[in-house]
Design an enzyme around this catalytic site. Structure first.
Site, PDB file in Angstrom:
ATOM      1  N   ASP A 185      -3.297  -4.310   3.527  1.00  0.00           N
ATOM      2  CA  ASP A 185      -3.942  -3.308   4.381  1.00  0.00           C
ATOM      3  C   ASP A 185      -4.368  -2.259   4.498  1.00  0.00           C
ATOM      4  OD1 ASP A 185      -1.576  -3.627   4.890  1.00  0.00           O
ATOM      5  OD2 ASP A 185      -1.795  -4.198   7.344  1.00  0.00           O
ATOM      6  N   ASP A 218      11.534   2.934   4.805  1.00  0.00           N
ATOM      7  CA  ASP A 218      11.652   2.297   6.224  1.00  0.00           C
ATOM      8  C   ASP A 218      12.837   1.665   6.329  1.00  0.00           C
ATOM      9  OD1 ASP A 218      11.179  -0.067   4.588  1.00  0.00           O
ATOM     10  OD2 ASP A 218       8.832   0.413   4.608  1.00  0.00           O
ATOM     11  N   HIS A 237      -1.627  -0.052   4.043  1.00  0.00           N
ATOM     12  CA  HIS A 237      -0.393   0.229   4.499  1.00  0.00           C
ATOM     13  C   HIS A 237       0.460   0.818   3.205  1.00  0.00           C
ATOM     14  CE1 HIS A 237       2.141  -3.442   3.627  1.00  0.00           C
ATOM     15  NE2 HIS A 237       2.939  -3.003   3.280  1.00  0.00           N
TER      16      HIS A 237
END
Lengths: 237, 237, 237, 237
Positions: C130, C67, C132
Site C-alpha cells: 500500500d 517503528d 507505506h
C-alpha cells in the site's frame, strides 16, 4: 597536510576560531577537543564571545580534553581541566554536561567513550617547543598507543620543570594523554603555532624523521591535518 | 535543522564566512557552492580578503554555481556567473580552473560532474522574499528534480519582473537550477537570511507545509541544514 | 537513487546481507536500523549465522527499530520489537545492550538518542504493497516529521486490517514511527523489494509524484538511497 | 583496529567480497583500491560474478591499483596491472574508463588524482610473509611518503627473488607504490590474511614495534582498519 601561514597572531586566532565555530553550526552532535595554554589565548577571546551568546543554539557541542595532569592537591581537579575552565569553560558558561573529562580513572575507557559518542570531529592542539603534542612528551612517547599513561621518570628531559612546578608537593607517578592512534581517528586535526619561540620546533617537526625524541613528527601521518602558523613561527621554513 | 539567530548583519556575515573558510582549511578537495545576491555581500567582503591572501594554500577549493540565467546577449556569460565574478571571483582572483560552471549546455550532466568530483561539501544559499531558493521559483518548482530546466512561463507570478529585466531583449525560454534532490546531497547546507524584508518569508518557510508555491519549504528536509538569520529577519518567529 | 535488480530472492538476500555485514566490519561504532517482516527473511537467515559466530568481533554494532506498535497486552513488548526478537535478536543472541528500542515512551527523544550515538549508518526497510514505509501509512503520513505518533483513525484504509489483528482487544490510539526527516539523516538507506505482489507498489513509488497517499514516494529524496529488487518485483518497471 | 578471525578461506573470501560489493551499492561514486595475488583469489571468484552481472548498476565504481612494477618488456603494461587484468578486470569485463592506473609516469601526481576524484573509499590489501604491504618492502620503506618510488637495491633482502623473476632481462631501477600516508587517507582499509604461511607474519605485525624492517607494522596506525584472517593465519595469535 595543509599548511596555512598567516601574517599575525590575530589572523591565526580568527582562522582557528572560524574552524571551531563552523563545526558547531552543523545540524548534528559536534565533538571537539581543545587545548589549554598560551597559543589558543586569542582563540578563546573570540570563542567565549560566540559561545556565551549562542550556546543554546549550539548546545549539541561537546568538549573533550586530550590530556590530564594530576593537581598538587589530589582532591582538586586536574591541571588541564582547571586551565580549560579558566580559559574557556567558565567565562563561556559551558554546562558541565557538555564537558567530557579525561582523567586517571577513566583513561583506559576514554577512546571507547569517544567512539560511543560518534567520534571526535575536530581537535585543536598546540606545539611544544620541545616537540611534545598533547601529553606526548619527548622520550616518553609511545606512538603505538591510544589514550595511555605517561610515566614521569627522572631520566626524562622534562622531569626538572615538572619537579619545580610541584615544588614541595610530591611529583605524581604519571599523567594521561590521548596517543597518536587516538588522534589519527579525529576527523580534522588542527595545529596552531605562533611566535618566534616556536620557529625551531615547527621546522624540526616538518623536517625530522618520525621519532619519539620529537613526538610532533608523528602528526604528519594524520589524514586530515592542518597547520596554522603565524609568520614568526614559520620564519625558519 | 539548526537555527542560529544573530544580532546583526555583520555577525551573520562573520559566521557564514567562518563556515566557508573552515571548509577550505581541510586537507582535501573542497567543493563549495555559493550564491550571488544582496545577502552574501558582507560574506564576500570578508571572503575576498581571505582568499586573495591565502588562495595558494587553499587551491584545492572549487566553486560551483547552482543556477544560471541566460544573458541578454547570448554570446555573454550567464547572469549568475557574471554576478559571482563581480562579487567574488574577480576581486578574489579565483582561477578559472577553480570555477565549475553550470549552464544550459551542461545542466543534464551537472550532478554527475559534481559526483565525479566527490560531491558538494558546502552550499550557501539565500531566501527569496517569494520563497524561491536557487532557481527553484514559485509554481515552477518540481521537488522531484536534480539539476533541471525551469520554464519561464507567462502564467508565473515572477514572469513580469523577468520580462522587465530583459527589456527589449527576448525573454529566454528557460533557465537552469539545481533542484531539491541535488541540494539534499550537499553535506552541509547553509541559508543566510537578513533584513526586515525577509521576515515574512522566513516565517512562511518555517511554518507552511511543503509546497511548490513556496519552494523553500522543501529545504527543511535537508539532513544537515543550518539557518543563520539576523534579528530583523527573525522578527516574526 | 541507485537501483539494482537481481534475478532471485536469494541474490537479494545475499546482497542486503553483504551491506549489513560490511557495515559491521568497520573499526567504529555501527548504528544499524533493521526491519521485521517477510522481505528480510532471507537476510536474517544469513545474518543470524554471521552474527552468532562473530558477535564478539562486531560488538560495537547497535540495532535500532524504526517503528513500534503496541502489543495487545499492554504489559508486553511492542509488536515490532517482538518480531525483531523472533527473526533476529533471539536466534542471533544479540545482547540487550546492543538493542536500542523505540516505543511510545521515548519516541519524542528518539532522534536525539540517535544523534547522541553518532547517527544511523545504515537502515534496511521494506516496501508496503500500500506504499507505506516504516510506520508511515497512507493518508496518515506527515512528511515534515522526525519520529512521531501515527494516529490510528477509522477513516484510514488500513484501519480494518489493524482492527482485525487486534480482535477482541482494544485498538490502540496510535503507534510510533521514524518519519521522513529521520530517514533522510541515515547515511545509507536500502530498500529491499521482492515478489510479484510488490511489483505494482514499486512501480508506483518510482512514478507517482510525492504524496502521502503513497508514502514511499518520499524516499526518493534520500541522498544515498539504494533499491534492491528481484525480477518479480521489478516486472512492471 | 578491528580483527575478525574466520574459520575458513571461503568465509574470508565471502566477507571481503561483501565489503567490496557493499561499497559499490552506495548511491555515489565509489573509489576502490584492490590487490592482486594469491590471497584475493577467492574474493575475485565471487566479485567477478557479481560485477559481470551488475556492472551497469554500479558503473560509478572506479578501481585503483596501489603499486606497479615495470614489465620485463618496457612496451608492456606493468606487472600489477597485468595481474589485476588477469584476476579481475578481464573476466569481469571492467571498462577501461573505470580503471585508474598508477605507473612510473604518474606516481608523483597519483595522490592528487585520487583527491580530485573524492578520495579512496576502500582498499583491500594482503600481507607479505616478509612484512611488506603494497610495494612497501622491508628496509626500503619510508613511512613518511605518499605515493613514491621504491629503489630496487642489491642490498635489500628481496633483491634476489626479483632478480630471478626478471631472468635475463634487466632489473628495473625502481617500482612505485602508495605509501603509508596515502593509505592513512583511505576511508576503510581491509587486510586479508590466510594460510599457515602467513601466521608468523601476522603475529609479527601485531606485536613488533613500528619498523621499516617489517613495514606492515605501520598499518596499525590506520583510523579505520580491519583485519580478516582465517584460523590458519591466526594460529600464532
Amino acid at each position: 597536510m595543509k599548511k596555512i601561514i598567516v601574517d599575525t597572531y590575530d589572523e591565526l586566532s580568527d582562522l582557528m576560531n572560524s574552524i571551531i565555530v563552523a563545526e558547531m553550526t552543523k545540524d548534528k552532535k559536534s565533538n571537539i577537543s581543545i587545548t589549554a595554554g598560551a597559543s589558543p589565548k586569542g582563540v578563546y577571546e573570540r570563542l567565549v564571545k560566540f559561545y556565551k551568546k549562542y550556546s543554546k543554539d549550539v548546545k549539541n557541542t561537546y568538549f573533550y580534553n586530550f590530556d590530564e595532569v594530576p593537581a598538587m592537591n589530589p582532591n582538586e581537579e586536574g591541571m588541564t581541566l582547571s586551565s580549560l575552565r579558566e580559559q574557556f569553560y567558565t567565562p563561556a558558561n559551558v554546562e558541565e554536561e557538555n564537558i567530557v573529562k579525561l582523567n586517571l580513572d577513566n583513561y583506559d575507557t576514554y577512546d571507547q567513550i569517544i567512539e560511543d559518542n560518534g567520534g571526535l570531529d575536530l581537535m585543536m592542539i598546540g606545539l611544544g617547543a620541545d616537540g611534545h603534542f598533547c601529553g606526548n612528551m619527548p622520550m616518553g612517547t609511545d606512538f603505538s598507543q591510544y589514550t595511555y599513561r605517561m610515566y614521569i621518570k627522572e631520566e626524562y628531559p622534562w622531569y626538572a620543570p615538572i619537579k619545580e612546578q610541584y615544588g614541595d608537593n610530591e611529583v605524581p607517578e604519571y599523567f594521561v594523554t590521548m596517543g597518536l592512534k587516538s588522534l589519527l581517528k579525529v576527523k580534522h586535526l588542527v595545529l596552531i603555532v605562533n611566535g618566534t619561540s616556536k620557529a625551531e620546533a615547527l621546522k624540526k617537526m616538518l623536517t625530522l624523521d618520525m621519532t619519539n625524541e620529537f613526538p610532533a613528527t608523528g602528526l604528519l601521518l594524520h589524514p586530515n591535518f592542518t597547520i596554522i602558523a603565524d609568520k614568526e613561527a614559520a620564519a625558519l621554513l
